[in-house]
Write an enzyme that holds these catalytic residues in place. Structure first.
Site, PDB file in Angstrom:
ATOM      1  N   ASP A 108       0.863  -1.182   0.000  1.00  0.00           N
ATOM      2  CA  ASP A 108       0.000   0.000   0.000  1.00  0.00           C
ATOM      3  C   ASP A 108       0.904   1.238   0.000  1.00  0.00           C
ATOM      4  O   ASP A 108       1.439   1.600  -1.048  1.00  0.00           O
ATOM      5  CB  ASP A 108      -0.917  -0.107   1.232  1.00  0.00           C
ATOM      6  CG  ASP A 108      -1.976   0.963   1.303  1.00  0.00           C
ATOM      7  OD1 ASP A 108      -2.456   1.404   0.255  1.00  0.00           O
ATOM      8  OD2 ASP A 108      -2.340   1.367   2.417  1.00  0.00           O
TER       9      ASP A 108
ATOM     10  N   LYS B 207      -1.353  -1.769  -4.490  1.00  0.00           N
ATOM     11  CA  LYS B 207      -2.104  -0.510  -4.701  1.00  0.00           C
ATOM     12  C   LYS B 207      -1.069   0.563  -5.051  1.00  0.00           C
ATOM     13  O   LYS B 207      -0.692   1.374  -4.198  1.00  0.00           O
ATOM     14  CB  LYS B 207      -2.791  -0.092  -3.402  1.00  0.00           C
ATOM     15  CG  LYS B 207      -4.062  -0.787  -3.034  1.00  0.00           C
ATOM     16  CD  LYS B 207      -4.692  -0.038  -1.831  1.00  0.00           C
ATOM     17  CE  LYS B 207      -5.628  -0.900  -1.049  1.00  0.00           C
ATOM     18  NZ  LYS B 207      -6.055  -0.272   0.223  1.00  0.00           N
TER      19      LYS B 207
ATOM     20  N   ASP C 198      -7.772  -8.171   6.389  1.00  0.00           N
ATOM     21  CA  ASP C 198      -8.801  -7.933   7.400  1.00  0.00           C
ATOM     22  C   ASP C 198      -9.243  -6.485   7.483  1.00  0.00           C
ATOM     23  O   ASP C 198      -8.585  -5.576   6.978  1.00  0.00           O
ATOM     24  CB  ASP C 198      -8.262  -8.311   8.782  1.00  0.00           C
ATOM     25  CG  ASP C 198      -7.272  -7.267   9.307  1.00  0.00           C
ATOM     26  OD1 ASP C 198      -6.317  -6.925   8.567  1.00  0.00           O
ATOM     27  OD2 ASP C 198      -7.465  -6.773  10.431  1.00  0.00           O
TER      28      ASP C 198
HETATM   29  P1  IMP Z   1       1.752  -0.260   3.844  1.00  0.00           P
HETATM   30  O1  IMP Z   1       2.760  -0.197   4.942  1.00  0.00           O
HETATM   31  O2  IMP Z   1       0.913   0.996   3.783  1.00  0.00           O
HETATM   32  O3  IMP Z   1       2.293  -0.651   2.503  1.00  0.00           O
HETATM   33  O4  IMP Z   1       0.675  -1.308   4.292  1.00  0.00           O
HETATM   34  C1  IMP Z   1       0.794  -2.622   4.139  1.00  0.00           C
HETATM   35  C2  IMP Z   1      -0.126  -3.291   5.142  1.00  0.00           C
HETATM   36  O5  IMP Z   1      -1.345  -2.558   5.315  1.00  0.00           O
HETATM   37  C3  IMP Z   1      -0.553  -4.620   4.591  1.00  0.00           C
HETATM   38  O6  IMP Z   1       0.317  -5.635   5.057  1.00  0.00           O
HETATM   39  C4  IMP Z   1      -1.950  -4.780   5.132  1.00  0.00           C
HETATM   40  O7  IMP Z   1      -1.903  -5.417   6.388  1.00  0.00           O
HETATM   41  C5  IMP Z   1      -2.462  -3.390   5.321  1.00  0.00           C
HETATM   42  N1  IMP Z   1      -3.386  -2.975   4.244  1.00  0.00           N
HETATM   43  C6  IMP Z   1      -3.163  -2.061   3.268  1.00  0.00           C
HETATM   44  N2  IMP Z   1      -4.213  -1.921   2.460  1.00  0.00           N
HETATM   45  C7  IMP Z   1      -5.145  -2.782   2.925  1.00  0.00           C
HETATM   46  C8  IMP Z   1      -6.473  -3.124   2.479  1.00  0.00           C
HETATM   47  O8  IMP Z   1      -7.030  -2.616   1.484  1.00  0.00           O
HETATM   48  N3  IMP Z   1      -7.121  -4.062   3.231  1.00  0.00           N
HETATM   49  C9  IMP Z   1      -6.577  -4.666   4.315  1.00  0.00           C
HETATM   50  N4  IMP Z   1      -5.336  -4.384   4.753  1.00  0.00           N
HETATM   51  C10 IMP Z   1      -4.636  -3.452   4.064  1.00  0.00           C
END
Ligand code: IMP
Ligand code: MG
Length: 194
Positions: free
Chosen positions: A115, A143, A171
């Site tokens: 994300d 994403k 989740d």
């Molecule tokens: P980042 O650190 O923002 O890249 O987030 C990664 C983590 O956020 C992932 O391992 C997920 O646990 C959570 N995450 C990000 N987007 C979603 C989503 O759409 N649904 C559920 N969990 C998400």
């Protein structure tokens, strides 16, 4: 969503809190199978060590590993999650680190979704300190439009739009991980979880 569309989803056995299904269990299965082939093409017959980011990557890791017949080692790492929020806040933190030795090993990080990129950046930094011989990453969902820190996964299952998705390990407030499909959570289901 119209009441008619909602009824169609319900009749198809789709969870009522989902606004839409992005990937069915059959589509996920097919993509996991082809991702495993992409991974094997890079590692050949060599052994590698999977580091799975729990809880989210539990289903994906279990299914992916079983499609790979290389010798593999597995460990898990737990990073602080969103709690009952749908947007990442602050800096993620490692809650429980790996315990196996990864020095001079080929390491593959496996996560459910990429994300902002903060989580995998943090974990990659931590792993690199232990001097693996190589470090790659594999995510089921990406994403790309939400990235805040530059991070590119070596293997990506599906690119998805900026929607909050649940199911197949993903989740909201620890719920919906057991859904076999991946779907967009209805805004009404994102309010005040118990
Ligand atoms: P980042 O650190 O923002 O890249 O987030 C990664 C983590 O956020 C992932 O391992 C997920 O646990 C959570 N995450 C990000 N987007 C979603 C989503 O759409 N649904 C559920 N969990 C998400
Ligand atoms: Mg996660």
């Amino acid at each position: 969503m119209t009441a008619a569309k909602s009824n169609v989803l319900r009749r198809a056995g789709i969870h009522p809190d989902l606004a839409s299904v992005l990937f069915t269990d059959a589509q996920i299965k097919r993509r996991v199978h082809s991702l495993a082939a992409e991974i094997k093409a890079v590692y050949g017959a060599r052994e590698f060590t999977i580091v799975s980011l729990i809880n989210g990557a539990v289903m994906f890791t279990a299914d992916l590993m079983r499609q790979i017949d290389n010798p593999v080692r597995l460990d898990c790492i737990r990073v602080s999650s969103y709690g009952a929020l749908t947007k990442s806040v602050g800096v993620p933190q490692v809650i429980a680190s790996i315990t196996i030795d990864i020095t001079n090993r080929d390491v593959l990080l496996v996560d459910d979704i990429l994300d902002t990129g903060k989580t995998l950046t943090l974990v990659a930094e931590l792993i690199r300190k232990q001097k693996p011989s190589s470090l790659r990453s594999c995510v089921l969902l990406d994403k790309k439009s939400r990235r805040e820190v530059p991070f590119q996964a070596d293997f990506v299952g599906f690119d998805i739009p900026d929607k909050f998705v649940v199911g197949y390990g993903l989740d909201f407030a620890e719920r919906y991980r057991n859904l076999p499909c991946i779907g967009v959570l209805k805004p009404a289901a994102q309010a005040a979880p118990k």
